[in-house]
Enzyme design. Structure first.
Site, short mmCIF file in Angstrom:
data_model
loop_
_atom_site.label_atom_id
_atom_site.label_comp_id
_atom_site.label_asym_id
_atom_site.label_seq_id
_atom_site.Cartn_x
_atom_site.Cartn_y
_atom_site.Cartn_z
N MET A 39 0.80 -1.45 -0.46
CA MET A 39 0.40 -0.01 0.14
C MET A 39 1.01 1.75 -0.06
SD MET A 39 -3.19 -1.19 2.28
CE MET A 39 -2.73 -0.50 4.20
N GLY A 40 2.15 0.89 -0.52
CA GLY A 40 3.09 2.39 -0.69
C GLY A 40 3.95 2.36 1.10
N GLY B 299 11.89 -2.71 5.32
CA GLY B 299 10.75 -3.78 5.49
C GLY B 299 10.40 -4.38 3.88
N HIS B 300 9.54 -2.99 3.53
CA HIS B 300 9.19 -3.61 2.21
C HIS B 300 10.07 -4.35 1.01
CE1 HIS B 300 5.11 -0.62 2.76
NE2 HIS B 300 4.96 -2.05 2.30
N ARG C 243 3.00 2.94 9.31
CA ARG C 243 2.41 3.46 10.26
C ARG C 243 3.36 4.29 10.99
NH1 ARG C 243 -3.45 1.91 10.19
NH2 ARG C 243 -4.08 0.33 9.05
N GLN D 200 -10.12 -2.88 2.74
CA GLN D 200 -9.32 -3.41 3.63
C GLN D 200 -10.09 -2.46 4.80
OE1 GLN D 200 -5.91 -4.06 2.03
NE2 GLN D 200 -4.95 -3.47 3.96
N LYS E 119 5.18 -9.28 9.48
CA LYS E 119 4.87 -8.82 10.39
C LYS E 119 2.92 -8.95 10.50
CE LYS E 119 4.50 -4.23 10.29
NZ LYS E 119 2.77 -3.92 10.25
N ASP E 120 2.53 -8.85 9.58
CA ASP E 120 1.16 -9.35 9.41
C ASP E 120 0.81 -10.70 9.66
OD1 ASP E 120 0.00 -6.42 8.86
OD2 ASP E 120 1.19 -6.70 7.50
#
Ligand code: PAF
Length: 280
Positions: free
Chosen positions: A30-31, A36-37, A187, A61, A149-150
C-alpha cells in the site's frame, strides 16, 4: 523500472514478457515503503526472474474512514526507492481500475477471520482477499512475498490461494525492525516524536513474553504482566495481546512441548494502532 497505471498496459507488458520470463515475483503493497518492503523486493529478485510491485491503498480493507484518509501516500518517493533496488515493474492503479464496479464478493475463512485482527477490524480480511485475489488475477505471479508482521494476513492469503486453487507460492518474509526493535511499518511515520519513543515498549514486551515463557511462567501470568505494563502509561491503549498456536492461530490456554506458539499484539500508541508478533 517501468511504471504502469492501467490494467490493459500491465497485461500487454506481462504477456510480452511471459515468453522470456520463467518466474514472476510479486510484492503487493500500500506504499509508504520502508526497508521491510525493500527486503521483500530483494527476496523476489533473488527467487524470480521478473519482479512486480504494486502500490494501491485498498479502500475495501479499511473499516475506519479516518484511517484510510490518513494512511501515508508518497508515490514519487516510493517509485524512486523501488527503482534504486532494481524492481522491474511498478503497478500503481487507481481505485476505479481495480474496482470498476463494487466488489461484493464475500470470502469465508472460517474461524481464522474471527480472531485478533479479524475480530477487531470487521471486514478487513475480506477486503484484503478482494484486492489480493484481483491483483493475483492480473499479475499471475509464480511467487508472492508478504511480511510476517501481518502474521494473520499471511495465513489468510495462504488460505485464499488454496480456496481459489491458484498456482502461486506465498512466501512469508521475516519482520524487519528499527534499531530499538520497533517493527518497521508505514504507520510508524505517523507517530509523534514522543509516541515514536514510547513505541519501543511494544517489541520489548514481546521479547519479555518470550523470556517469561523460558522462565516457566504460564500464559495467564505472561498476559497479566504485559497488560499491567501497558496500563501503567496513558500513552498506550492495548487492543489485544494473545498467545496462540503458531500453526492454527487458535488461542492457547497452556504451553505444551509438542506445539509452537506466537505472541501477537495490537496496541495504540497515541492514536496510531501498531501490531507486532514474535514466535515464543
Ligand atoms: O499488507 C498490506 O500492505 C496490504 O494488506 C496488502 C497485502 C498490500 C493488500 O492491500
Amino acid at each position: 523500472m517501468i511504471i504502469i497505471t492501467k490494467i490493459v498496459d500491465l497485461q500487454v507488458f506481462l504477456s510480452k514478457k511471459i515468453s522470456q520470463t520463467k518466474t514472476i515475483g510479486f510484492v503487493p503493497t500500500m506504499g509508504a515503503l520502508h526497508l521491510g518492503h525493500l527486503s521483500l523486493i530483494a527476496q523476489s529478485k533473488k527467487q524470480c526472474n521478473l519482479t512486480v510491485c504494486s502500490i494501491f491503498v485498498n479502500p475495501t480493507q479499511f473499516n475506519d474512514a479516518t484511517d484510510l484518509k490518513k494512511y501515508p501516500r508518497m508515490p514519487k518517493k516510493d517509485a524512486e526507492l523501488l527503482k534504486s533496488v532494481g524492481c522491474d515493474v511498478l503497478f500503481m492503479p487507481t481505485v476505479n481500475e481495480i474496482y470498476p464496479t463494487k466488489d461484493t464478493r464475500q470470502f469465508n475463512f472460517g474461524y481464522l477471520d474471527t480472531l485478533l485482527e479479524g475480530a477487531n477490524r470487521p471486514g478487513h480480511f475480506n477486503g484484503v482477499a478482494q484486492v489480493v485475489s484481483r491483483l493475483f488475477e492480473l499479475v499471475k505471479p509464480t511467487k508472492a512475498f508478504f511480511g510476517s508482521k501481518d502474521y494473520q494476513q499471511v495465513m489468510i492469503v495462504k488460505a485464499l490461494v488454496k480456496q481459489l486453487n491458484l498456482p502461486i507460492k506465498i512466501i512469508a518474509c521475516p519482520i524487519l525492525r528499527e534499531k530499538d526493535g520497533l517493527a518497521m511499518s508505514s504507520r510508524n511515520m505517523l507517530l509523534s516524536p514522543t509516541e515514536r519513543k514510547a513505541a519501543k515498549l511494544i517489541p520489548l514486551l514481546m521479547q519479555q513474553s518470550k523470556t517469561l515463557k523460558k522462565e516457566g511462567k504460564t500464559i495467564a501470568e505472561i498476559k497479566h504482566y504485559i497488560k499491567t505494563e501497558l496500563t501503567n502509561h496513558t500513552i498506550y491503549k492495548l487492543n489485544y495481546f494473545a498467545i496462540c498456536n503458531a500453526t492454527t492461530l487458535k488461542n492457547a490456554k497452556k504451553f505444551t512441548t509438542n506445539n509452537t506458539y506466537v505472541a501477537l499484539i495490537a496496541c495504540y500508541v497515541g492514536n496510531i494502532r501498531l501490531i507486532d508478533n514474535l514466535e515464543l
